[in-house]
Design a protein around this motif. Sequence first.
Motif, PDB file in Angstrom:
ATOM      1  N   LEU A  62     -28.667  52.127  51.112  1.00 23.26           N
ATOM      2  CA  LEU A  62     -27.652  51.903  52.454  1.00 23.26           C
ATOM      3  C   LEU A  62     -27.243  53.404  52.851  1.00 23.26           C
ATOM      4  O   LEU A  62     -27.207  53.445  53.977  1.00 23.26           O
ATOM      5  CB  LEU A  62     -26.793  51.074  52.205  1.00 23.26           C
ATOM      6  CG  LEU A  62     -27.144  49.678  52.082  1.00 23.26           C
ATOM      7  CD1 LEU A  62     -26.249  48.538  51.743  1.00 23.26           C
ATOM      8  CD2 LEU A  62     -27.257  48.972  53.442  1.00 23.26           C
ATOM      9  N   LEU A  63     -26.742  54.092  51.722  1.00 24.66           N
ATOM     10  CA  LEU A  63     -26.255  55.508  52.089  1.00 24.66           C
ATOM     11  C   LEU A  63     -27.284  56.105  52.806  1.00 24.66           C
ATOM     12  O   LEU A  63     -26.941  56.980  53.859  1.00 24.66           O
ATOM     13  CB  LEU A  63     -25.705  56.128  50.835  1.00 24.66           C
ATOM     14  CG  LEU A  63     -24.980  57.243  51.055  1.00 24.66           C
ATOM     15  CD1 LEU A  63     -23.384  57.122  51.691  1.00 24.66           C
ATOM     16  CD2 LEU A  63     -24.619  58.011  49.791  1.00 24.66           C
ATOM     17  N   THR A  64     -28.381  56.404  52.319  1.00 22.82           N
ATOM     18  CA  THR A  64     -29.701  57.007  53.054  1.00 22.82           C
ATOM     19  C   THR A  64     -29.718  56.614  54.401  1.00 22.82           C
ATOM     20  O   THR A  64     -29.760  57.250  55.363  1.00 22.82           O
ATOM     21  CB  THR A  64     -30.922  56.847  52.122  1.00 22.82           C
ATOM     22  OG1 THR A  64     -30.553  57.341  50.971  1.00 22.82           O
ATOM     23  CG2 THR A  64     -32.048  57.688  52.758  1.00 22.82           C
ATOM     24  N   MET A  65     -29.938  55.144  54.533  1.00 22.68           N
ATOM     25  CA  MET A  65     -29.890  54.612  55.929  1.00 22.68           C
ATOM     26  C   MET A  65     -29.138  54.906  57.038  1.00 22.68           C
ATOM     27  O   MET A  65     -28.993  55.333  58.198  1.00 22.68           O
ATOM     28  CB  MET A  65     -30.109  53.304  55.782  1.00 22.68           C
ATOM     29  CG  MET A  65     -31.669  52.711  55.916  1.00 22.68           C
ATOM     30  SD  MET A  65     -31.729  50.887  55.980  1.00 22.68           S
ATOM     31  CE  MET A  65     -30.495  50.356  57.014  1.00 22.68           C
ATOM     32  N   VAL A  66     -27.637  54.867  56.524  1.00 27.05           N
ATOM     33  CA  VAL A  66     -26.471  55.156  57.255  1.00 27.05           C
ATOM     34  C   VAL A  66     -26.313  56.377  57.839  1.00 27.05           C
ATOM     35  O   VAL A  66     -26.164  56.978  58.995  1.00 27.05           O
ATOM     36  CB  VAL A  66     -25.162  54.597  56.624  1.00 27.05           C
ATOM     37  CG1 VAL A  66     -23.935  55.325  57.300  1.00 27.05           C
ATOM     38  CG2 VAL A  66     -25.202  53.109  56.300  1.00 27.05           C
ATOM     39  N   ILE A 107     -40.597  52.961  60.124  1.00 23.94           N
ATOM     40  CA  ILE A 107     -41.459  52.579  58.874  1.00 23.94           C
ATOM     41  C   ILE A 107     -40.604  52.604  57.707  1.00 23.94           C
ATOM     42  O   ILE A 107     -40.491  51.776  56.612  1.00 23.94           O
ATOM     43  CB  ILE A 107     -42.461  53.633  58.438  1.00 23.94           C
ATOM     44  CG1 ILE A 107     -43.506  53.779  59.266  1.00 23.94           C
ATOM     45  CG2 ILE A 107     -42.871  53.751  56.931  1.00 23.94           C
ATOM     46  CD1 ILE A 107     -44.457  54.780  59.434  1.00 23.94           C
ATOM     47  N   GLY A 108     -39.332  53.553  57.657  1.00 25.04           N
ATOM     48  CA  GLY A 108     -38.304  53.506  56.740  1.00 25.04           C
ATOM     49  C   GLY A 108     -37.356  52.167  56.715  1.00 25.04           C
ATOM     50  O   GLY A 108     -37.046  51.652  55.711  1.00 25.04           O
ATOM     51  N   LEU A 109     -37.153  51.637  58.012  1.00 28.76           N
ATOM     52  CA  LEU A 109     -36.476  50.449  58.105  1.00 28.76           C
ATOM     53  C   LEU A 109     -37.099  49.074  57.645  1.00 28.76           C
ATOM     54  O   LEU A 109     -36.608  48.390  56.898  1.00 28.76           O
ATOM     55  CB  LEU A 109     -36.164  50.097  59.695  1.00 28.76           C
ATOM     56  CG  LEU A 109     -35.348  48.884  59.909  1.00 28.76           C
ATOM     57  CD1 LEU A 109     -33.990  48.861  59.052  1.00 28.76           C
ATOM     58  CD2 LEU A 109     -35.261  48.497  61.538  1.00 28.76           C
ATOM     59  N   VAL A 110     -38.740  49.168  57.695  1.00 30.81           N
ATOM     60  CA  VAL A 110     -39.500  48.259  57.294  1.00 30.81           C
ATOM     61  C   VAL A 110     -39.580  48.105  55.643  1.00 30.81           C
ATOM     62  O   VAL A 110     -39.308  47.265  55.172  1.00 30.81           O
ATOM     63  CB  VAL A 110     -40.797  48.347  57.870  1.00 30.81           C
ATOM     64  CG1 VAL A 110     -41.813  47.191  57.026  1.00 30.81           C
ATOM     65  CG2 VAL A 110     -40.792  47.978  59.374  1.00 30.81           C
ATOM     66  N   GLY A 111     -39.512  49.639  55.251  1.00 29.83           N
ATOM     67  CA  GLY A 111     -39.514  49.819  53.864  1.00 29.83           C
ATOM     68  C   GLY A 111     -38.222  49.445  53.288  1.00 29.83           C
ATOM     69  O   GLY A 111     -38.093  48.764  52.266  1.00 29.83           O
ATOM     70  N   PHE A 112     -36.955  49.337  53.907  1.00 29.99           N
ATOM     71  CA  PHE A 112     -35.847  48.879  53.470  1.00 29.99           C
ATOM     72  C   PHE A 112     -35.852  47.372  53.317  1.00 29.99           C
ATOM     73  O   PHE A 112     -35.513  46.764  52.387  1.00 29.99           O
ATOM     74  CB  PHE A 112     -34.753  49.451  54.209  1.00 29.99           C
ATOM     75  CG  PHE A 112     -33.378  48.994  53.778  1.00 29.99           C
ATOM     76  CD1 PHE A 112     -32.767  49.547  52.723  1.00 29.99           C
ATOM     77  CD2 PHE A 112     -32.736  48.011  54.393  1.00 29.99           C
ATOM     78  CE1 PHE A 112     -31.627  48.830  52.170  1.00 29.99           C
ATOM     79  CE2 PHE A 112     -31.500  47.409  54.007  1.00 29.99           C
ATOM     80  CZ  PHE A 112     -31.034  48.031  52.945  1.00 29.99           C
ATOM     81  N   LEU A 113     -36.409  46.809  54.346  1.00 32.67           N
ATOM     82  CA  LEU A 113     -36.482  45.239  54.215  1.00 32.67           C
ATOM     83  C   LEU A 113     -37.253  44.704  53.143  1.00 32.67           C
ATOM     84  O   LEU A 113     -37.048  43.824  52.569  1.00 32.67           O
ATOM     85  CB  LEU A 113     -36.940  44.751  55.656  1.00 32.67           C
ATOM     86  CG  LEU A 113     -36.074  44.978  56.840  1.00 32.67           C
ATOM     87  CD1 LEU A 113     -36.966  44.683  58.337  1.00 32.67           C
ATOM     88  CD2 LEU A 113     -34.879  44.281  56.591  1.00 32.67           C
ATOM     89  N   LEU A 158     -42.400  53.803  51.651  1.00 29.28           N
ATOM     90  CA  LEU A 158     -41.108  55.064  51.468  1.00 29.28           C
ATOM     91  C   LEU A 158     -41.739  56.382  51.512  1.00 29.28           C
ATOM     92  O   LEU A 158     -41.459  57.337  51.995  1.00 29.28           O
ATOM     93  CB  LEU A 158     -40.425  54.674  50.263  1.00 29.28           C
ATOM     94  CG  LEU A 158     -39.174  55.514  50.043  1.00 29.28           C
ATOM     95  CD1 LEU A 158     -38.208  55.495  51.068  1.00 29.28           C
ATOM     96  CD2 LEU A 158     -38.629  55.042  48.552  1.00 29.28           C
ATOM     97  N   SER A 159     -42.983  56.368  50.662  1.00 28.06           N
ATOM     98  CA  SER A 159     -43.925  57.688  50.790  1.00 28.06           C
ATOM     99  C   SER A 159     -44.109  58.179  52.166  1.00 28.06           C
ATOM    100  O   SER A 159     -44.097  59.290  52.824  1.00 28.06           O
ATOM    101  CB  SER A 159     -44.924  57.582  49.871  1.00 28.06           C
ATOM    102  OG  SER A 159     -44.777  57.369  48.715  1.00 28.06           O
ATOM    103  N   ALA A 160     -44.750  57.379  53.227  1.00 26.69           N
ATOM    104  CA  ALA A 160     -44.974  57.701  54.299  1.00 26.69           C
ATOM    105  C   ALA A 160     -43.665  57.941  55.194  1.00 26.69           C
ATOM    106  O   ALA A 160     -43.618  58.936  55.952  1.00 26.69           O
ATOM    107  CB  ALA A 160     -45.377  56.406  55.132  1.00 26.69           C
TER     108      ALA A 160
END
Length: 176
Positions: A62-66, A107-113, A158-160
């Motif tokens: 979450l910290l990374t995303m925010v 892609i990061g958001l999808v990975g977070f989901l 996450l790698s992508a």
Amino acid sequence: MVPISILLNVVHGFSALIYFGAIMIFGAVFAPRLAKLSSSTLYELFKEIFPPVLSFAEAVGLLTMVFGAGEFLHYMIGYYQLGGTSLVYTVLFSTPWGASVLSGAIIGLVGFLVGVRIATLFERLFKLYKSTNPSSLDEIRVVEAKLRMYSLIGMVLLSATVLLMVLAVSFLPLPT
């Protein structure tokens, strides 16, 4: 005084390194081997070790995303102030930097989901291992298989994301 862009970048980058490392270690080391462990070992892992580790990984994610979203918005607000929505659109969809950052963010958001789904599967496993019902063994195996599959998908996404973000900040010039 430290510029906001540097602060956002440092916190985002540092937390992303921790999150990426934690996800890779879990996805490549722990998840594939869960089925090989005894029930008593798994029970202890799910009771004592995984809950705080999972909470830490979620918090760092979450910290990374925010901070990543803050960094993205900081740049987009700057471009908006320079040229309005047409410049923001041009930067995002007509420059390699913008395409890399935008696709990496999506892609990061999808990975977070996917990570949220993994956390849900962990919660199911926690409950199943605490259950004394012997019929839950089949369900445990199904959930463990799903956990391995989602871990692999999460590692790929996450790698992508990391590759696209490293490409954007290291090799592609920031649009002017």
